[in-house]
Design a protein around this motif. Structure first.
Motif, PDB file in Angstrom:
ATOM      1  N   TYR A  74       0.817  -1.225   0.000  1.00  0.00           N
ATOM      2  CA  TYR A  74       0.000   0.000   0.000  1.00  0.00           C
ATOM      3  C   TYR A  74       0.853   1.279   0.000  1.00  0.00           C
ATOM      4  CZ  TYR A  74      -3.269   3.488   1.940  1.00  0.00           C
ATOM      5  OH  TYR A  74      -4.027   4.619   2.171  1.00  0.00           O
ATOM      6  N   PHE A  75       1.751   1.420   0.965  1.00  0.00           N
ATOM      7  CA  PHE A  75       2.474   2.698   1.117  1.00  0.00           C
ATOM      8  C   PHE A  75       3.330   3.090  -0.100  1.00  0.00           C
ATOM      9  CE2 PHE A  75       1.960   2.022   5.870  1.00  0.00           C
ATOM     10  CZ  PHE A  75       1.143   3.131   6.067  1.00  0.00           C
ATOM     11  N   PRO A  76       4.084   2.158  -0.693  1.00  0.00           N
ATOM     12  CA  PRO A  76       4.972   2.590  -1.796  1.00  0.00           C
ATOM     13  C   PRO A  76       4.239   3.035  -3.057  1.00  0.00           C
ATOM     14  CG  PRO A  76       5.689   0.488  -0.897  1.00  0.00           C
ATOM     15  CD  PRO A  76       4.338   0.759  -0.332  1.00  0.00           C
ATOM     16  N   GLN A  77       2.961   2.683  -3.192  1.00  0.00           N
ATOM     17  CA  GLN A  77       2.247   3.060  -4.417  1.00  0.00           C
ATOM     18  C   GLN A  77       1.621   4.459  -4.310  1.00  0.00           C
ATOM     19  OE1 GLN A  77      -0.834  -0.026  -4.517  1.00  0.00           O
ATOM     20  NE2 GLN A  77      -2.051   1.223  -3.134  1.00  0.00           N
ATOM     21  N   LEU A  78       1.943   5.199  -3.219  1.00  0.00           N
ATOM     22  CA  LEU A  78       1.399   6.542  -3.031  1.00  0.00           C
ATOM     23  C   LEU A  78       2.470   7.589  -3.306  1.00  0.00           C
ATOM     24  CD1 LEU A  78      -0.572   5.876   0.282  1.00  0.00           C
ATOM     25  CD2 LEU A  78      -1.379   5.616  -2.070  1.00  0.00           C
ATOM     26  N   GLN A  79       2.036   8.768  -3.667  1.00  0.00           N
ATOM     27  CA  GLN A  79       2.972   9.869  -3.946  1.00  0.00           C
ATOM     28  C   GLN A  79       2.286  11.200  -3.641  1.00  0.00           C
ATOM     29  OE1 GLN A  79       3.813  10.417  -8.132  1.00  0.00           O
ATOM     30  NE2 GLN A  79       1.688  10.100  -8.747  1.00  0.00           N
ATOM     31  N   HIS A  80       3.056  12.285  -3.740  1.00  0.00           N
ATOM     32  CA  HIS A  80       2.550  13.646  -3.552  1.00  0.00           C
ATOM     33  C   HIS A  80       1.316  13.880  -4.430  1.00  0.00           C
ATOM     34  CE1 HIS A  80       2.897  17.882  -2.567  1.00  0.00           C
ATOM     35  NE2 HIS A  80       2.788  18.174  -3.847  1.00  0.00           N
ATOM     36  N   PRO A  81       0.273  14.567  -3.914  1.00  0.00           N
ATOM     37  CA  PRO A  81      -0.948  14.772  -4.711  1.00  0.00           C
ATOM     38  C   PRO A  81      -0.673  15.428  -6.065  1.00  0.00           C
ATOM     39  CG  PRO A  81      -1.295  15.500  -2.459  1.00  0.00           C
ATOM     40  CD  PRO A  81       0.168  15.164  -2.577  1.00  0.00           C
ATOM     41  N   GLN A  82      -1.332  14.898  -7.072  1.00  0.00           N
ATOM     42  CA  GLN A  82      -1.207  15.403  -8.438  1.00  0.00           C
ATOM     43  C   GLN A  82      -2.547  16.033  -8.826  1.00  0.00           C
ATOM     44  OE1 GLN A  82       1.932  14.504 -10.118  1.00  0.00           O
ATOM     45  NE2 GLN A  82       2.312  13.936  -7.986  1.00  0.00           N
ATOM     46  N   THR A  83      -2.502  17.093  -9.633  1.00  0.00           N
ATOM     47  CA  THR A  83      -3.773  17.696 -10.038  1.00  0.00           C
ATOM     48  C   THR A  83      -4.498  16.808 -11.050  1.00  0.00           C
ATOM     49  OG1 THR A  83      -2.433  19.069 -11.489  1.00  0.00           O
ATOM     50  CG2 THR A  83      -3.402  20.136  -9.559  1.00  0.00           C
ATOM     51  N   SER A  84      -3.768  16.326 -12.018  1.00  0.00           N
ATOM     52  CA  SER A  84      -4.381  15.376 -12.944  1.00  0.00           C
ATOM     53  C   SER A  84      -3.542  14.113 -12.858  1.00  0.00           C
ATOM     54  CB  SER A  84      -4.360  15.932 -14.365  1.00  0.00           C
ATOM     55  OG  SER A  84      -4.762  14.926 -15.256  1.00  0.00           O
ATOM     56  N   ASN A  85      -4.139  13.055 -12.413  1.00  0.00           N
ATOM     57  CA  ASN A  85      -3.353  11.843 -12.177  1.00  0.00           C
ATOM     58  C   ASN A  85      -4.028  10.658 -12.851  1.00  0.00           C
ATOM     59  OD1 ASN A  85      -1.152  10.493 -11.066  1.00  0.00           O
ATOM     60  ND2 ASN A  85      -2.345   9.828  -9.290  1.00  0.00           N
TER      61      ASN A  85
END
Ligand SMILES: [Fe+2]
Length: 185
Positions: A74-85
């Motif tokens: 779970y944790f490694p698949q997250l990143q800083h919020p993107q506006t269009s992702n």
């Protein structure tokens, strides 16, 4: 093959101890989707406890191992919020093989997630289906995984589970999902 791919996330080999994952981001980097307070508690306290308890032989070893295992995905698949992702590459092709569109996939994912009673997880599986996990269980077919336990969202979203799920797509790191999908075959 697939199971080995998953095992390397958690087992050090020699003594069959679990390794605590290092986050690929700072604990404040996922805000406001997941606040620093949530990550500090979720990763720093709860997740660490699964690893420590397993390694010390405390509690239910299978439960602690599965808890560590799922958070390692779970944790490694997250990143800083993107506006269009939006998904791209393998992930986009994979989703369009099984769903009418990314929007269609997200709707079905939300519907299945909202049907989970109590604590659990929801994930996109390697056969394209959306599956659920009750409490913690080790699975070898996870492509994309969302933590549906209350600790993952309640601090930031109170009772609004659907809001957490709607927002989480802004912090999914599709490069990681693409890397997982590239090992299929
Ligand atoms: Fe969790």
């Amino acid at each position: 093959m697939e199971f080995k791919f998953i095992q390397k996330f958690i087992i050090e080999g020699k003594k069959d101890k679990l390794i605590q994952l290092t986050l690929p981001y700072d604990s404040d980097e996922l805000a406001p989707i997941k606040s620093k307070e949530t990550i500090d508690y979720h990763y720093g306290t709860l997740y660490k406890a699964y690893v420590d308890r397993y390694n010390k032989g405390e509690g239910d070893a299978d439960f602690n191992e599965a808890g560590a295992f799922l958070h390692n995905i779970y944790f490694p698949q997250l990143q800083h919020p993107q506006t269009s992702n939006q998904p791209d590459g393998y992930a986009l092709s994979f989703l369009l093989m099984h769903y009418a569109s990314f929007e269609d996939f997200k709707e079905k994912f939300a519907k299945i997630a909202m049907g989970i009673q109590g604590s659990g997880w929801v994930y996109l599986a390697r056969n394209g289906n959306i599956k659920t996990i009750k409490n913690h269980q080790i699975k070898s077919d996870i492509v994309l995984l969302v933590d549906w336990w209350e600790h993952a969202w309640a601090l930031d979203y109170q009772a609004d589970k659907a809001g957490y799920l709607k927002n989480i797509w802004r912090i999914i790191n599709w490069d990681i999902i693409n890397a997982r999908l590239s090992t299929i075959g």
